[in-house]
Design an enzyme around this catalytic site. Structure first.
Site, PDB file in Angstrom:
ATOM      1  N   GLU A 101       0.841  -1.187   0.000  1.00  0.00           N
ATOM      2  CA  GLU A 101       0.000   0.000   0.000  1.00  0.00           C
ATOM      3  C   GLU A 101       0.882   1.244   0.000  1.00  0.00           C
ATOM      4  O   GLU A 101       2.009   1.224   0.503  1.00  0.00           O
ATOM      5  CB  GLU A 101      -0.916   0.010   1.219  1.00  0.00           C
ATOM      6  CG  GLU A 101      -1.960  -1.100   1.234  1.00  0.00           C
ATOM      7  CD  GLU A 101      -3.053  -0.888   0.207  1.00  0.00           C
ATOM      8  OE1 GLU A 101      -3.179   0.233  -0.321  1.00  0.00           O
ATOM      9  OE2 GLU A 101      -3.783  -1.847  -0.064  1.00  0.00           O
ATOM     10  N   VAL A 152     -18.510  -3.893 -11.326  1.00  0.00           N
ATOM     11  CA  VAL A 152     -17.890  -4.577 -12.459  1.00  0.00           C
ATOM     12  C   VAL A 152     -17.234  -5.866 -11.994  1.00  0.00           C
ATOM     13  O   VAL A 152     -16.426  -5.856 -11.056  1.00  0.00           O
ATOM     14  CB  VAL A 152     -16.829  -3.661 -13.126  1.00  0.00           C
ATOM     15  CG1 VAL A 152     -16.070  -4.409 -14.213  1.00  0.00           C
ATOM     16  CG2 VAL A 152     -17.492  -2.413 -13.701  1.00  0.00           C
TER      17      VAL A 152
END
Length: 391
Positions: free
Chosen positions: A168, A258
């Site tokens: 991250e 999606v």
């Protein structure tokens, strides 16, 4: 006695001494070679060597690629000296290197085999009972927040290395003061990490692979985003860009979930994809770049600087928003490329030589870490992790 004979007798000792000095110097020169490096004038091999991104060069050392037609600022010396050869031979006689994954990142388990990366004599385990025997322990930053909760409570064996692992960005990672002077090594997407493992990299395209064919396109610009923050740089840029060009939007940020299958179909059908990172940080180049490149769409990137992107991929493989003074100017460029196919196709020239390979999260990081430990038995320490990562 003639004068010449007298001079000869007088000079004779000096002649012998001079010859002796010359002979001594010749013997020394035979057994001692000064470490003098002369400049190379091999223009064909040095100056015209084709360039490649740093990370692609670095990856060749990870995979032990023998292709030497790649230069990089990373210091890579393929020729071992006598000491390194001795150390390598010692490693060959030792048992397998063992790496303990202390906590599975985000609680998800992965395959523990390293064969797919051609890494041998490395064992991965999540069995904490082996703690006192393993050569290294891999700690995922997000899993011991806050305040090092869940960390090892026992003393560290003298031969063992602790490895800090995080993918991250600093903006999305909580800073913990106590991690300074705690770890020996770092495994991170940054290229200056001890064990650099970026989100993706380029590899030479195998000759047997079919040449690239552009997928059919029925959309001009697309963007799929879930993490929607109205004050972020990428959202501000999008809000201006959409005033000048039509953008097909998807993802939870637009209320249009999606699936993985849908993602591939959408990106493949778009000429340009907005590869906008959620953080602007050094070397933070994620799958938002690599996946569109794989699927045959030209990434329009927003994130770190253009030169930093070019450390990872060829400069002609993407469009950087910083290359244009305004979003309107960028929109005009995209519309121009839509009508000029020859110029548009230049963004795919890199595919004649390379293909994209995405990093396998956790599994590849663990295997690369184990391989590093296998080849680096010497003591190492990372003293100021907070300063290095969070600045």
């Amino acid at each position: 006695m003639s004068s010449s004979a007298g001079w000869g007798t007088f000079l004779q000792p000096y002649v012998y001494r001079s010859l002796g000095v010359v002979c001594f110097l010749l013997v020394c020169f035979m057994y001692y070679t000064p470490d003098i490096k002369f400049p190379s004038f091999n223009f064909h091999n040095e100056i015209f060597r084709p360039p490649c991104p740093k990370v692609q060069c670095a990856n060749r050392t990870l995979t032990q690629d023998s292709n030497q037609n790649c230069t990089s600022v990373l210091h890579i010396n393929p020729h071992l000296n006598d000491t390194q050869k001795t150390q390598a031979a010692a490693v060959d006689t030792e048992p397998d290197t063992i790496l303990l994954i202390w906590m599975w990142p985000f609680g998800r388990k992965y395959d523990l085999s390293c064969k797919i990366f051609n890494i041998t004599r490395c064992q991965l385990t999540d069995d904490k009972s082996l703690y006192h025997k393993v050569h290294g322990v891999l700690f995922h930053h997000r899993d011991f927040q806050p305040n090092l909760s869940g960390m090892v409570k026992e003393p560290r064996p003298w031969f063992q290395k602790w490895v800090w692992f995080n993918m991250e960005s600093p903006a999305n990672s909580r800073q913990i003061h106590e991690i300074n002077n705690l770890f020996n090594l770092t495994c991170n997407y940054r290229l200056d990490s001890n064990i650099p493992v970026p989100y993706g990299y380029l590899v030479p395209r195998p000759s047997e692979v079919e040449s690239f064919k552009l997928p059919a396109k029925d959309k001009l610009v697309c963007w799929i985003v879930s993490n929607w923050k109205p004050q972020s740089k990428r959202v501000h840029f999008y809000n201006e860009l959409k005033k000048h060009i039509n953008i097909n939007t998807y993802g939870n940020g637009f209320g249009r979930r999606v699936s993985e299958e849908d993602y591939s179909k959408i990106v493949t059908s778009c000429k340009f994809y907005l590869s906008f990172e959620n953080s602007v940080c050094k070397d933070y180049v994620t799958e938002k770049l690599y996946r569109p490149m794989m699927l045959g769409s030209v990434p329009v990137v927003l994130g770190t600087s253009r030169p930093n992107y070019e450390d990872h991929v060829p400069g002609e493989s993407f469009i950087h928003v910083d290359d244009y003074s305004t979003p309107k100017e960028l929109a005009e460029r995209l519309l121009y490329l839509d009508q000029n196919n020859t110029e548009y196709m230049r963004y795919f020239n890199w595919r004649n030589k390379f293909e994209v390979q995405r990093t396998q999260f956790v599994r590849e990081h663990a295997c690369r870490t184990c391989n590093y430990l296998k080849n680096h038995r010497e003591y190492q320490a990372f003293h100021d992790l907070n300063k290095w990562y969070w600045g």
